[in-house]
Enzyme design. Sequence first.
Site, PDB file in Angstrom:
ATOM      1  N   ASP A  46       0.846  -1.197   0.000  1.00 22.05           N
ATOM      2  CA  ASP A  46       0.000   0.000   0.000  1.00 22.05           C
ATOM      3  C   ASP A  46       0.880   1.247   0.000  1.00 22.05           C
ATOM      4  OD1 ASP A  46      -2.376  -1.422   0.087  1.00 22.05           O
ATOM      5  OD2 ASP A  46      -2.426  -1.484   2.275  1.00 22.05           O
ATOM      6  N   TYR A  74       5.324  -9.169   8.091  1.00 23.28           N
ATOM      7  CA  TYR A  74       4.945  -7.764   8.291  1.00 23.28           C
ATOM      8  C   TYR A  74       4.988  -7.428   9.769  1.00 23.28           C
ATOM      9  CZ  TYR A  74       2.861  -8.357   3.634  1.00 23.28           C
ATOM     10  OH  TYR A  74       2.658  -8.628   2.310  1.00 23.28           O
ATOM     11  N   ASP A  88      -7.187   1.511   7.160  1.00 25.13           N
ATOM     12  CA  ASP A  88      -5.898   2.058   7.601  1.00 25.13           C
ATOM     13  C   ASP A  88      -6.074   3.526   7.989  1.00 25.13           C
ATOM     14  OD1 ASP A  88      -5.959   3.477   5.218  1.00 25.13           O
ATOM     15  OD2 ASP A  88      -4.320   2.372   4.274  1.00 25.13           O
ATOM     16  N   ARG A 180      -4.454  -5.111   6.474  1.00 22.96           N
ATOM     17  CA  ARG A 180      -5.567  -4.242   6.865  1.00 22.96           C
ATOM     18  C   ARG A 180      -6.804  -5.066   7.255  1.00 22.96           C
ATOM     19  NH1 ARG A 180      -6.974  -0.784   2.213  1.00 22.96           N
ATOM     20  NH2 ARG A 180      -5.802  -2.209   0.902  1.00 22.96           N
TER      21      ARG A 180
END
Length: 302
Positions: A46, A74, A88, A180
């Site tokens: 993103d 992540y 987000d 997300r």
Amino acid sequence: MGRKKGRDISGWLIVDKPAGMTSTAVVNKVRWALQAKKAGHAGTLDPDATGVLAVALGEATKTVPFVTDALKAYRFTMRMGAATNTDDAAGEVIATSETRPDDAALKEALHGFVGEIEQVPPQYSAVKIDGERAYKRARDGEAMEIAARPLWVEELVLIDRPDPDHAELELVCGKGGYVRSIARDLGEALGCLGHVAQLRRTWSGPFEVEDGLSLERIEELAQTPELDACLLPLETGLSELPELRTTEAGLSRLRNGNPGMVIPGDVEYGDTAWASFDGKPVAVGVFKAGELHPSRVFNLPG
């Protein structure tokens, strides 16, 4: 005329992506810096996310699917108490909650997100709905039913809880995972709502963030031999697959896209593997009865 300008350069450049840029923009910058004819990336980040963006150049673009299929890690901060329309911090707050789970409840809830799970991608995502990207429809104010899809989660652990509103988590997952969605669903499971406040990819298949170059560094070294020297070889993208050596006769057959003889190795019938000759990658394909049946052939110089 019409020929794409640029060098026939093959390999991987690992970028530590900055926040505020699309993955495509990073690829374009790398292509410019290396004057490369062809470039692509293995797995979108993103715009607000940072960390490993593996950029494939030239013939290495043929190995992208194998990196995309590999596990990725992540580190992210989940903000509790608010849901946003994008899941987000970039989005608008659409609901809030006063509930804040304690660490024990949080750790307990994480178990429900490990193993083979079903995940619904965010409304603002690049998933295609009837041939159109979800985020385009979401921007037009459309609420969509996005189908759940399976996701393999290797691990999801709580790293830090700096304050009641935030939790720092580490996720290792397979192909097609949306961090997300994890934050959104975890917030819902805990009854506190949540979204991603910060996100960083620490590794992706064989590529580590420590090996990543900043965009500033790439711009500094643009169009110099020093930047060329930072390239990792094409076969780094094949590190999850077994390597088989081919014979000279096998080499010429494989180069033409035909099944070629390989020296038996640690593979079984039907396994995907790659063939090398003199240490250089020749092709990737399926091993059957002493031969590699190529799906991709690498046209490397020399």
